[in-house]
Design a protein around this motif. Structure first.
Motif, PDB file in Angstrom:
ATOM      1  N   THR A 119     -19.563 -27.933  11.979  1.00 37.42           N
ATOM      2  CA  THR A 119     -19.595 -27.409  13.337  1.00 37.42           C
ATOM      3  C   THR A 119     -20.751 -28.000  14.137  1.00 37.42           C
ATOM      4  O   THR A 119     -20.612 -28.301  15.321  1.00 37.42           O
ATOM      5  CB  THR A 119     -19.720 -25.877  13.312  1.00 37.42           C
ATOM      6  OG1 THR A 119     -18.678 -25.330  12.498  1.00 37.42           O
ATOM      7  CG2 THR A 119     -19.633 -25.289  14.705  1.00 37.42           C
ATOM      8  N   HIS A 120     -21.901 -28.167  13.492  1.00 41.29           N
ATOM      9  CA  HIS A 120     -23.105 -28.620  14.189  1.00 41.29           C
ATOM     10  C   HIS A 120     -23.650 -29.911  13.573  1.00 41.29           C
ATOM     11  O   HIS A 120     -23.526 -30.136  12.374  1.00 41.29           O
ATOM     12  CB  HIS A 120     -24.204 -27.564  14.117  1.00 41.29           C
ATOM     13  CG  HIS A 120     -23.757 -26.191  14.467  1.00 41.29           C
ATOM     14  ND1 HIS A 120     -23.253 -25.880  15.710  1.00 41.29           N
ATOM     15  CD2 HIS A 120     -23.727 -25.039  13.739  1.00 41.29           C
ATOM     16  CE1 HIS A 120     -22.938 -24.594  15.745  1.00 41.29           C
ATOM     17  NE2 HIS A 120     -23.209 -24.065  14.570  1.00 41.29           N
ATOM     18  N   ASP A 197     -15.669 -22.052  16.039  1.00 41.17           N
ATOM     19  CA  ASP A 197     -15.711 -22.869  17.252  1.00 41.17           C
ATOM     20  C   ASP A 197     -14.286 -23.300  17.574  1.00 41.17           C
ATOM     21  O   ASP A 197     -13.352 -23.026  16.822  1.00 41.17           O
ATOM     22  CB  ASP A 197     -16.626 -24.075  17.035  1.00 41.17           C
ATOM     23  CG  ASP A 197     -17.108 -24.692  18.357  1.00 41.17           C
ATOM     24  OD1 ASP A 197     -16.754 -24.175  19.428  1.00 41.17           O
ATOM     25  OD2 ASP A 197     -17.848 -25.698  18.305  1.00 41.17           O
ATOM     26  N   HIS A 344     -22.872 -24.387  21.680  1.00 41.56           N
ATOM     27  CA  HIS A 344     -22.558 -23.281  20.768  1.00 41.56           C
ATOM     28  C   HIS A 344     -23.845 -22.472  20.624  1.00 41.56           C
ATOM     29  O   HIS A 344     -24.943 -23.040  20.651  1.00 41.56           O
ATOM     30  CB  HIS A 344     -22.110 -23.845  19.414  1.00 41.56           C
ATOM     31  CG  HIS A 344     -21.662 -22.818  18.420  1.00 41.56           C
ATOM     32  ND1 HIS A 344     -22.550 -22.031  17.722  1.00 41.56           N
ATOM     33  CD2 HIS A 344     -20.416 -22.452  17.992  1.00 41.56           C
ATOM     34  CE1 HIS A 344     -21.876 -21.221  16.914  1.00 41.56           C
ATOM     35  NE2 HIS A 344     -20.585 -21.462  17.069  1.00 41.56           N
ATOM     36  N   THR A 374     -14.880 -22.945  23.836  1.00 39.48           N
ATOM     37  CA  THR A 374     -15.431 -21.755  23.191  1.00 39.48           C
ATOM     38  C   THR A 374     -16.474 -21.083  24.071  1.00 39.48           C
ATOM     39  O   THR A 374     -16.474 -19.853  24.220  1.00 39.48           O
ATOM     40  CB  THR A 374     -16.051 -22.126  21.830  1.00 39.48           C
ATOM     41  OG1 THR A 374     -15.047 -22.717  21.006  1.00 39.48           O
ATOM     42  CG2 THR A 374     -16.595 -20.896  21.120  1.00 39.48           C
ATOM     43  N   SER A 375     -17.379 -21.866  24.677  1.00 41.95           N
ATOM     44  CA  SER A 375     -18.464 -21.252  25.455  1.00 41.95           C
ATOM     45  C   SER A 375     -17.961 -20.574  26.725  1.00 41.95           C
ATOM     46  O   SER A 375     -18.655 -19.722  27.294  1.00 41.95           O
ATOM     47  CB  SER A 375     -19.530 -22.293  25.794  1.00 41.95           C
ATOM     48  OG  SER A 375     -19.035 -23.264  26.698  1.00 41.95           O
TER      49      SER A 375
END
Length: 473
Positions: A119-120, A197, A344, A374-375
């Motif tokens: 994800t990151h 996410d 995120h 998502t945000s």
């Protein structure tokens, strides 16, 4: 289509102006193909890049763009059924690939694939892996969803036996809804993190975890998986595989940990430890504990691939980052402007913390645009408030294209601002619509010594340059 078209053949890319597709066009051009493309939105910097490398980009989508029948068409994942060019490809039986299929065919080939997923941290970790391996003499090919400053381009075919790829969990194309990384035939994987996410295509965390399970299950018996056990979802999905599994993270129960982490003048220093035994200090050209963790993963990968420690050190020390990842944009009136891709809550928190730790004693502004799928949704409202409250001053813009998110699911920037001010006990956060007004507000209220950290996964209407200009006025 199993065989690649011969060099000199015509390849057309539908939706060519996305970052990945434009880079793929450059790769194909360098391979000797005649490349054309089309897109609805043709504007800098991608239009400039494509023009500079001699690729003809046609505005809009039209069946006439395929009148000369290309030998192969590559269809971007932004393209849906109903697109006139995509329909022509299907009706006329023109051979076609998705974007990740094309990378697998034209870049990876028979070489060993190193996939950076999670994800990151994918982009920075991919860029760092490619640079460290290059400095170690391996000359890897690579394809990264950003522009590594050491290379000046997000791709390079390389001449060595390895290819480094940023492994995106997003879907591949309208005709292939599986994650892109499934096309990359991984021999080695770094799995940095798994958190929920991409709320537009994944229902929940369990649905997302299933996508990553599909990745780890295709790592071969003689393959390598370097996994960050700080994330419970990672530890859950990697267990039981037949590959060589190497863990890293904060706990000393992991195979690899980082000890004696410190920062000095925009650089980080740490000691990678294998099963509690230090291998000596490593200097890293990046800030933040999250980047130290990314570097630890790359170090572990290098050592597991049999690369001597001494050959790894140069790449870490000379790494100069990735554009739009804690990128220094300029300083005016003693106010430093930094640009970052964070979108995120976890990434926002880590980035603010990294900047605060690197610039001790300086006031940090967080200027945030809710732009990603998502945000812009309300699932992380509380988490965004907690993350952004780590900054001294906060400016939140209105949502980018809010009409594309159902009203019941839409994030309320007003509620996030109110929550931040409640958490901090004073009105340090404000909602401002429009890049021009944001720039004017920052310029009127920032003082020498301030750091303005801008976070968005898109262009944010050029707010970075607007703030610098307003500060110069």
């Amino acid at each position: 289509m199993n065989n690649l078209p011969p060099i000199g053949s015509h390849i057309h890319l539908i939706a060519v102006c996305g970052v990945g597709m434009a880079s793929l066009a450059g790769l194909l051009k360098a391979r000797g193909y005649r490349v054309t493309g089309s897109d609805q939105n043709v504007y800098p910097p991608m239009s400039t890049y494509l023009s500079e490398i001699g690729i003809d980009v046609q505005l809009g989508f039209d069946t006439q763009h395929l009148a000369h029948r290309p030998d192969l068409v590559i269809i971007g994942n932004a393209v849906s059924r109903g697109n006139p060019e995509a329909e022509a490809v299907l009706n006329d039986s023109i051979p076609y690939f998705s974007f990740p299929q094309a990378l697998g065919k034209f870049l990876i080939g028979t070489r060993e694939s190193i996939v950076i997923a999670g994800t990151h941290g994918k982009t920075t970790t991919s860029a760092l892996t490619a640079w460290v391996l290059k400095c170690a003499g391996l000359d890897p090919g690579f394809f990264v969803g950003g522009v590594p400053s050491n290379f000046g381009s997000g791709w390079n075919p390389g001449g060595g036996d390895h290819v480094v790829l940023e492994g995106d969990e997003y879907d591949s194309a309208f005709f292939d809804k599986g994650p892109k990384f499934l096309h990359y035939r991984p021999q080695s994987v770094i799995l940095t993190s798994i958190e929920f996410d991409h709320a537009d295509i994944y229902r929940d965390l369990d649905h997302l975890k299933e996508a990553f399970r599909r990745l780890v299950v295709i790592v071969p018996v003689n393959g390598l998986l370097v996994a960050c056990y700080d994330y419970p979802a990672v530890a859950e999905i990697v267990k039981g595989g037949s590959y060589r599994l190497v863990s890293y993270g904060d706990s000393e129960a992991n195979d690899w940990t980082a000890r004696n982490i410190r920062a000095n003048q925009g650089r980080s220093y740490f000691e990678p430890c294998f099963r509690k035994n230090s291998e000596g200090e490593v200097e890293l050209g990046a800030i933040g504990r999250h980047n130290v963790k990314n570097a630890l993963a790359v170090y572990a990968l290098g050592r597991e691939l049999g690369i001597a420690r001494t050959k790894l050190l140069e790449g870490f020390a000379s790494f100069s980052g990735v554009k739009r990842r804690q990128e220094l944009k300029g300083e005016r009136r003693g106010v430093l402007v930094i640009d970052d891709f964070a979108h995120h809550p976890t990434a926002v928190s880590e980035t603010i913390t990294a900047v605060t730790d690197a610039f001790v004693g300086r006031r940090v502004w967080a200027v945030f645009e809710p732009r990603s799928n998502t945000s812009r949704r309300n699932i992380f409202e509380r988490e965004f408030a907690r993350a952004l409250s780590l900054a001294d001053r906060v400016v939140i813009s209105g949502l980018h294209q809010p009409e594309k998110i159902p009203e019941a699911e839409r994030l309320s920037a007003e509620r996030v601002v109110d929550s931040i001010n409640q958490l901090r006990g004073k009105k340090d956060a404000i909602l401002i619509d429009g890049a021009h007004d944001i720039a004017a507000y920052v310029a009127a209220n920032a003082v020498p010594g301030d750091i303005v950290l801008i976070m968005s996964n898109g262009g944010f209407d050029g707010v970075q340059e607007k703030i610098l200009s307003a500060l110069s006025a």
